[in-house]
Design an enzyme around this catalytic site. Structure first.
Site, mmCIF file in Angstrom:
data_model
loop_
_atom_site.group_PDB
_atom_site.id
_atom_site.type_symbol
_atom_site.label_atom_id
_atom_site.label_comp_id
_atom_site.label_asym_id
_atom_site.label_seq_id
_atom_site.Cartn_x
_atom_site.Cartn_y
_atom_site.Cartn_z
ATOM 1 C CE LYS A 13 -1.857 -0.938 3.978
ATOM 2 N NZ LYS A 13 -1.158 -2.206 4.255
ATOM 3 N NE ARG A 88 -3.734 -1.012 9.982
ATOM 4 C CZ ARG A 88 -2.702 -0.452 9.369
ATOM 5 N NH1 ARG A 88 -2.725 0.821 9.055
ATOM 6 N NH2 ARG A 88 -1.653 -1.170 9.063
ATOM 7 N NE ARG A 127 7.403 -2.795 6.149
ATOM 8 C CZ ARG A 127 6.099 -2.545 6.256
ATOM 9 N NH1 ARG A 127 5.447 -1.927 5.275
ATOM 10 N NH2 ARG A 127 5.432 -2.957 7.308
ATOM 11 N NE ARG A 160 7.005 -0.419 10.309
ATOM 12 C CZ ARG A 160 5.873 -0.360 9.613
ATOM 13 N NH1 ARG A 160 5.859 0.189 8.390
ATOM 14 N NH2 ARG A 160 4.764 -0.844 10.098
ATOM 15 N NE ARG A 171 2.065 -4.774 11.451
ATOM 16 C CZ ARG A 171 3.037 -4.428 10.621
ATOM 17 N NH1 ARG A 171 4.249 -4.952 10.757
ATOM 18 N NH2 ARG A 171 2.807 -3.552 9.682
HETATM 19 P P1 ADP Z 1 2.341 -1.760 3.202
HETATM 20 O O1 ADP Z 1 2.359 -0.257 3.176
HETATM 21 O O2 ADP Z 1 1.111 -2.340 2.576
HETATM 22 O O3 ADP Z 1 2.589 -2.311 4.561
HETATM 23 P P2 ADP Z 1 4.892 -1.596 1.763
HETATM 24 O O4 ADP Z 1 4.599 -0.704 0.627
HETATM 25 O O5 ADP Z 1 5.688 -1.049 2.891
HETATM 26 O O6 ADP Z 1 3.538 -2.281 2.299
HETATM 27 O O7 ADP Z 1 5.622 -2.905 1.190
HETATM 28 C C1 ADP Z 1 6.015 -3.982 2.046
HETATM 29 C C2 ADP Z 1 7.383 -4.509 1.610
HETATM 30 O O8 ADP Z 1 7.282 -5.145 0.327
HETATM 31 C C3 ADP Z 1 8.437 -3.406 1.439
HETATM 32 O O9 ADP Z 1 9.703 -3.957 1.785
HETATM 33 C C4 ADP Z 1 8.375 -3.081 -0.057
HETATM 34 O O10 ADP Z 1 9.629 -2.554 -0.526
HETATM 35 C C5 ADP Z 1 8.065 -4.441 -0.667
HETATM 36 N N1 ADP Z 1 7.226 -4.380 -1.870
HETATM 37 C C6 ADP Z 1 6.267 -3.456 -2.162
HETATM 38 N N2 ADP Z 1 5.674 -3.721 -3.350
HETATM 39 C C7 ADP Z 1 6.269 -4.859 -3.804
HETATM 40 C C8 ADP Z 1 6.080 -5.674 -4.986
HETATM 41 N N3 ADP Z 1 5.154 -5.368 -5.918
HETATM 42 N N4 ADP Z 1 6.866 -6.769 -5.101
HETATM 43 C C9 ADP Z 1 7.776 -7.076 -4.144
HETATM 44 N N5 ADP Z 1 7.998 -6.383 -3.026
HETATM 45 C C10 ADP Z 1 7.258 -5.275 -2.846
HETATM 46 P P1 ADP Z 2 1.773 -1.342 7.348
HETATM 47 O O1 ADP Z 2 2.076 -0.320 6.284
HETATM 48 O O2 ADP Z 2 2.809 -2.382 7.412
HETATM 49 O O3 ADP Z 2 0.399 -1.917 7.233
HETATM 50 P P2 ADP Z 2 1.379 0.912 9.039
HETATM 51 O O4 ADP Z 2 2.560 1.782 8.996
HETATM 52 O O5 ADP Z 2 0.208 1.292 8.214
HETATM 53 O O6 ADP Z 2 1.837 -0.567 8.716
HETATM 54 O O7 ADP Z 2 0.874 0.749 10.528
HETATM 55 C C1 ADP Z 2 1.744 0.379 11.574
HETATM 56 C C2 ADP Z 2 0.943 0.279 12.867
HETATM 57 O O8 ADP Z 2 0.417 1.586 13.183
HETATM 58 C C3 ADP Z 2 -0.266 -0.624 12.836
HETATM 59 O O9 ADP Z 2 0.079 -1.984 13.083
HETATM 60 C C4 ADP Z 2 -1.122 -0.020 13.942
HETATM 61 O O10 ADP Z 2 -0.629 -0.379 15.231
HETATM 62 C C5 ADP Z 2 -0.876 1.469 13.762
HETATM 63 N N1 ADP Z 2 -1.864 2.079 12.852
HETATM 64 C C6 ADP Z 2 -1.614 2.662 11.652
HETATM 65 N N2 ADP Z 2 -2.750 3.110 11.092
HETATM 66 C C7 ADP Z 2 -3.763 2.796 11.947
HETATM 67 C C8 ADP Z 2 -5.167 2.962 11.927
HETATM 68 N N3 ADP Z 2 -5.821 3.541 10.894
HETATM 69 N N4 ADP Z 2 -5.879 2.508 13.009
HETATM 70 C C9 ADP Z 2 -5.279 1.942 14.045
HETATM 71 N N5 ADP Z 2 -3.955 1.718 14.126
HETATM 72 C C10 ADP Z 2 -3.191 2.140 13.090
#
Ligand code: ADP
Ligand code: ADP
Ligand code: ZN
Length: 215
Positions: A13, A88, A127, A160, A171
Protein backbone atom coordinates in the site's frame (compact mmCIF):
# COMPACT_ATOMS: atom_id res chain seq x y z
CA UNK A 1 -9.36 12.61 -6.25
CA UNK A 2 -9.68 10.97 -2.81
CA UNK A 3 -8.21 7.50 -2.79
CA UNK A 4 -8.07 4.80 -0.11
CA UNK A 5 -5.49 2.01 -0.22
CA UNK A 6 -6.63 -1.27 1.34
CA UNK A 7 -4.67 -4.47 1.82
CA UNK A 8 -2.84 -6.58 4.37
CA UNK A 9 0.20 -5.20 6.18
CA UNK A 10 3.04 -5.51 3.68
CA UNK A 11 0.80 -5.76 0.61
CA UNK A 12 2.51 -2.73 -0.90
CA UNK A 13 0.00 0.00 0.00
CA UNK A 14 2.69 2.46 1.02
CA UNK A 15 4.85 1.76 -2.03
CA UNK A 16 1.92 2.33 -4.38
CA UNK A 17 0.53 5.30 -2.44
CA UNK A 18 3.86 7.12 -2.80
CA UNK A 19 3.87 6.49 -6.57
CA UNK A 20 0.26 7.70 -6.89
CA UNK A 21 1.05 10.80 -4.83
CA UNK A 22 4.05 11.63 -7.03
CA UNK A 23 2.21 11.08 -10.32
CA UNK A 24 -0.93 13.03 -9.43
CA UNK A 25 0.60 15.68 -7.16
CA UNK A 26 -1.56 14.86 -4.14
CA UNK A 27 -0.38 14.16 -0.56
CA UNK A 28 0.32 10.63 0.68
CA UNK A 29 -1.32 10.39 4.09
CA UNK A 30 -0.15 7.43 6.20
CA UNK A 31 -1.41 7.10 9.77
CA UNK A 32 1.47 4.68 10.45
CA UNK A 33 3.99 7.33 9.30
CA UNK A 34 2.28 9.95 11.49
CA UNK A 35 2.48 7.63 14.51
CA UNK A 36 6.14 6.76 13.82
CA UNK A 37 7.06 10.44 13.49
CA UNK A 38 5.42 11.04 16.89
CA UNK A 39 7.28 8.11 18.45
CA UNK A 40 10.54 9.44 17.06
CA UNK A 41 9.84 12.91 18.49
CA UNK A 42 8.82 11.49 21.88
CA UNK A 43 5.34 13.09 21.92
CA UNK A 44 2.51 11.92 24.22
CA UNK A 45 0.64 10.64 21.20
CA UNK A 46 3.73 8.67 20.15
CA UNK A 47 4.06 7.10 23.61
CA UNK A 48 0.42 6.05 23.60
CA UNK A 49 0.48 4.70 20.03
CA UNK A 50 3.70 2.73 20.58
CA UNK A 51 2.04 0.57 23.27
CA UNK A 52 -0.30 -0.83 20.64
CA UNK A 53 1.99 -0.81 17.62
CA UNK A 54 4.69 -2.87 19.32
CA UNK A 55 2.16 -5.64 19.91
CA UNK A 56 0.79 -5.51 16.38
CA UNK A 57 -2.52 -4.17 17.69
CA UNK A 58 -4.48 -1.24 16.29
CA UNK A 59 -4.21 2.13 17.96
CA UNK A 60 -7.70 2.96 19.37
CA UNK A 61 -10.14 4.53 16.90
CA UNK A 62 -10.63 7.71 18.94
CA UNK A 63 -6.98 8.66 18.75
CA UNK A 64 -6.52 7.61 15.15
CA UNK A 65 -9.62 9.29 13.77
CA UNK A 66 -8.78 12.65 15.30
CA UNK A 67 -5.30 12.63 13.82
CA UNK A 68 -6.52 11.67 10.39
CA UNK A 69 -9.33 14.24 10.29
CA UNK A 70 -6.90 16.98 11.35
CA UNK A 71 -4.50 15.94 8.62
CA UNK A 72 -7.00 15.88 5.76
CA UNK A 73 -8.36 19.27 6.85
CA UNK A 74 -5.02 20.87 5.97
CA UNK A 75 -4.78 23.04 2.87
CA UNK A 76 -2.61 20.64 0.84
CA UNK A 77 -5.40 18.03 0.98
CA UNK A 78 -7.97 20.31 -0.65
CA UNK A 79 -7.53 18.76 -4.10
CA UNK A 80 -7.47 15.18 -2.89
CA UNK A 81 -5.16 12.69 -1.21
CA UNK A 82 -4.22 9.06 -1.02
CA UNK A 83 -4.89 7.41 2.34
CA UNK A 84 -2.55 4.57 3.27
CA UNK A 85 -3.38 2.58 6.40
CA UNK A 86 -6.61 4.42 7.15
CA UNK A 87 -9.37 3.38 7.62
CA UNK A 88 -8.54 0.09 9.31
CA UNK A 89 -11.88 -0.51 11.04
CA UNK A 90 -15.52 -0.03 10.04
CA UNK A 91 -16.01 2.73 12.67
CA UNK A 92 -13.02 4.62 11.20
CA UNK A 93 -14.55 4.37 7.72
CA UNK A 94 -17.91 5.56 8.99
CA UNK A 95 -16.43 8.60 10.74
CA UNK A 96 -14.49 9.54 7.60
CA UNK A 97 -17.56 9.18 5.37
CA UNK A 98 -19.61 11.29 7.75
CA UNK A 99 -16.98 14.04 7.96
CA UNK A 100 -16.72 14.15 4.15
CA UNK A 101 -20.50 14.06 3.68
CA UNK A 102 -20.81 17.14 5.90
CA UNK A 103 -18.63 18.92 3.33
CA UNK A 104 -20.69 17.51 0.45
CA UNK A 105 -17.77 15.28 -0.42
CA UNK A 106 -16.94 11.55 -0.63
CA UNK A 107 -14.15 9.05 -1.25
CA UNK A 108 -13.80 8.33 -4.98
CA UNK A 109 -12.16 4.91 -4.98
CA UNK A 110 -10.87 2.24 -2.59
CA UNK A 111 -8.09 0.11 -4.09
CA UNK A 112 -7.47 -3.31 -2.54
CA UNK A 113 -3.88 -4.46 -3.11
CA UNK A 114 -4.34 -8.21 -2.92
CA UNK A 115 -1.47 -10.35 -1.61
CA UNK A 116 -1.98 -13.78 0.04
CA UNK A 117 -0.81 -14.29 3.64
CA UNK A 118 1.92 -16.72 2.54
CA UNK A 119 3.80 -13.91 0.78
CA UNK A 120 3.43 -11.41 3.59
CA UNK A 121 5.80 -12.66 6.28
CA UNK A 122 8.62 -12.91 3.77
CA UNK A 123 7.96 -9.43 2.45
CA UNK A 124 7.94 -7.94 5.91
CA UNK A 125 11.18 -9.53 7.08
CA UNK A 126 12.86 -8.01 4.01
CA UNK A 127 11.30 -4.57 4.45
CA UNK A 128 13.70 -1.80 5.42
CA UNK A 129 12.35 1.59 6.43
CA UNK A 130 13.81 5.05 6.67
CA UNK A 131 12.39 6.59 9.83
CA UNK A 132 13.67 9.98 8.72
CA UNK A 133 11.82 10.45 5.40
CA UNK A 134 9.41 7.49 5.32
CA UNK A 135 10.94 5.77 2.27
CA UNK A 136 10.57 1.98 2.15
CA UNK A 137 12.81 -0.63 0.52
CA UNK A 138 13.05 -4.40 0.29
CA UNK A 139 16.38 -6.17 0.62
CA UNK A 140 15.66 -8.40 -2.39
CA UNK A 141 12.90 -6.81 -4.45
CA UNK A 142 13.49 -3.07 -4.04
CA UNK A 143 17.02 -2.57 -2.67
CA UNK A 144 18.48 0.88 -1.97
CA UNK A 145 21.44 1.93 -4.15
CA UNK A 146 23.76 1.58 -1.17
CA UNK A 147 23.04 -1.24 1.28
CA UNK A 148 21.42 -0.03 4.52
CA UNK A 149 21.28 3.63 3.44
CA UNK A 150 18.24 5.65 2.29
CA UNK A 151 18.49 6.81 -1.36
CA UNK A 152 16.50 9.97 -0.57
CA UNK A 153 18.10 11.29 2.57
CA UNK A 154 21.21 9.23 3.38
CA UNK A 155 19.99 8.03 6.80
CA UNK A 156 20.44 4.45 8.04
CA UNK A 157 17.61 2.04 7.19
CA UNK A 158 16.01 -0.11 9.90
CA UNK A 159 13.91 -3.25 10.27
CA UNK A 160 10.81 -1.88 12.01
CA UNK A 161 10.17 -3.38 15.47
CA UNK A 162 6.73 -4.48 14.35
CA UNK A 163 8.06 -6.23 11.21
CA UNK A 164 9.56 -9.10 13.22
CA UNK A 165 7.78 -12.37 12.30
CA UNK A 166 5.91 -12.86 15.62
CA UNK A 167 4.39 -9.38 15.41
CA UNK A 168 3.62 -9.76 11.71
CA UNK A 169 1.46 -12.80 12.48
CA UNK A 170 -0.50 -10.76 15.04
CA UNK A 171 -0.90 -7.94 12.55
CA UNK A 172 -2.23 -10.36 9.94
CA UNK A 173 -4.78 -11.74 12.41
CA UNK A 174 -5.84 -8.17 13.28
CA UNK A 175 -6.08 -7.39 9.56
CA UNK A 176 -8.42 -10.32 8.90
CA UNK A 177 -10.69 -9.63 11.84
CA UNK A 178 -10.85 -5.81 11.82
CA UNK A 179 -9.75 -4.44 8.45
CA UNK A 180 -10.83 -6.99 5.84
CA UNK A 181 -14.55 -6.23 6.48
CA UNK A 182 -13.85 -2.87 4.79
CA UNK A 183 -13.68 -4.71 1.48
CA UNK A 184 -17.40 -5.48 1.78
CA UNK A 185 -18.06 -1.97 3.09
CA UNK A 186 -16.58 -0.29 -0.01
CA UNK A 187 -17.97 -2.94 -2.36
CA UNK A 188 -21.43 -2.06 -1.07
CA UNK A 189 -20.70 1.60 -1.86
CA UNK A 190 -19.69 0.60 -5.40
CA UNK A 191 -16.17 2.06 -5.18
CA UNK A 192 -13.98 -0.99 -4.47
CA UNK A 193 -11.41 -2.06 -7.08
CA UNK A 194 -8.89 -4.87 -6.67
CA UNK A 195 -5.38 -5.21 -8.09
CA UNK A 196 -3.03 -8.19 -7.92
CA UNK A 197 -0.28 -7.12 -5.51
CA UNK A 198 1.99 -10.13 -6.09
CA UNK A 199 3.53 -8.84 -9.34
CA UNK A 200 6.37 -6.27 -9.69
CA UNK A 201 5.68 -2.86 -8.22
CA UNK A 202 5.68 -1.23 -11.68
CA UNK A 203 3.05 -3.70 -12.90
CA UNK A 204 0.91 -3.10 -9.83
CA UNK A 205 1.22 0.64 -10.44
CA UNK A 206 0.24 0.32 -14.10
CA UNK A 207 -2.93 -1.54 -13.06
CA UNK A 208 -3.75 1.20 -10.54
CA UNK A 209 -3.18 4.02 -13.05
CA UNK A 210 -5.51 2.26 -15.46
CA UNK A 211 -8.22 2.13 -12.78
CA UNK A 212 -7.74 5.79 -11.87
CA UNK A 213 -7.77 7.01 -15.47
CA UNK A 214 -10.87 5.02 -16.36
CA UNK A 215 -12.87 6.24 -13.44
P1 ADP B 1 2.34 -1.76 3.20
O1 ADP B 1 2.36 -0.26 3.18
O2 ADP B 1 1.11 -2.34 2.58
O3 ADP B 1 2.59 -2.31 4.56
P2 ADP B 1 4.89 -1.60 1.76
O4 ADP B 1 4.60 -0.70 0.63
O5 ADP B 1 5.69 -1.05 2.89
O6 ADP B 1 3.54 -2.28 2.30
O7 ADP B 1 5.62 -2.90 1.19
C1 ADP B 1 6.02 -3.98 2.05
C2 ADP B 1 7.38 -4.51 1.61
O8 ADP B 1 7.28 -5.14 0.33
C3 ADP B 1 8.44 -3.41 1.44
O9 ADP B 1 9.70 -3.96 1.78
C4 ADP B 1 8.37 -3.08 -0.06
O10 ADP B 1 9.63 -2.55 -0.53
C5 ADP B 1 8.07 -4.44 -0.67
N1 ADP B 1 7.23 -4.38 -1.87
C6 ADP B 1 6.27 -3.46 -2.16
N2 ADP B 1 5.67 -3.72 -3.35
C7 ADP B 1 6.27 -4.86 -3.80
C8 ADP B 1 6.08 -5.67 -4.99
N3 ADP B 1 5.15 -5.37 -5.92
N4 ADP B 1 6.87 -6.77 -5.10
C9 ADP B 1 7.78 -7.08 -4.14
N5 ADP B 1 8.00 -6.38 -3.03
C10 ADP B 1 7.26 -5.28 -2.85
P1 ADP C 1 1.77 -1.34 7.35
O1 ADP C 1 2.08 -0.32 6.28
O2 ADP C 1 2.81 -2.38 7.41
O3 ADP C 1 0.40 -1.92 7.23
P2 ADP C 1 1.38 0.91 9.04
O4 ADP C 1 2.56 1.78 9.00
O5 ADP C 1 0.21 1.29 8.21
O6 ADP C 1 1.84 -0.57 8.72
O7 ADP C 1 0.87 0.75 10.53
C1 ADP C 1 1.74 0.38 11.57
C2 ADP C 1 0.94 0.28 12.87
O8 ADP C 1 0.42 1.59 13.18
C3 ADP C 1 -0.27 -0.62 12.84
O9 ADP C 1 0.08 -1.98 13.08
C4 ADP C 1 -1.12 -0.02 13.94
O10 ADP C 1 -0.63 -0.38 15.23
C5 ADP C 1 -0.88 1.47 13.76
N1 ADP C 1 -1.86 2.08 12.85
C6 ADP C 1 -1.61 2.66 11.65
N2 ADP C 1 -2.75 3.11 11.09
C7 ADP C 1 -3.76 2.80 11.95
C8 ADP C 1 -5.17 2.96 11.93
N3 ADP C 1 -5.82 3.54 10.89
N4 ADP C 1 -5.88 2.51 13.01
C9 ADP C 1 -5.28 1.94 14.05
N5 ADP C 1 -3.96 1.72 14.13
C10 ADP C 1 -3.19 2.14 13.09
ZN1 ZN D 1 15.17 8.60 4.03
Amino acid sequence: MKIIMLGAPGAGKGTQAKMIAAKYGIPHVSTGDIFRANIKNGTELGKEAKKYMDQGLLVPDELTVKILLDRVAQADCANGYVLDGFPRTIPQAEVLDKALAELGDAIDIAIDVDVPDENIVKRMSGRRACLNCGATYHVEHIPPRKEGICDNCGQALVLRDDDKPETVLNRLAVYHSQTQPLIDYYTAKGILKTVDGTVDMEEVFAAIVELLENK
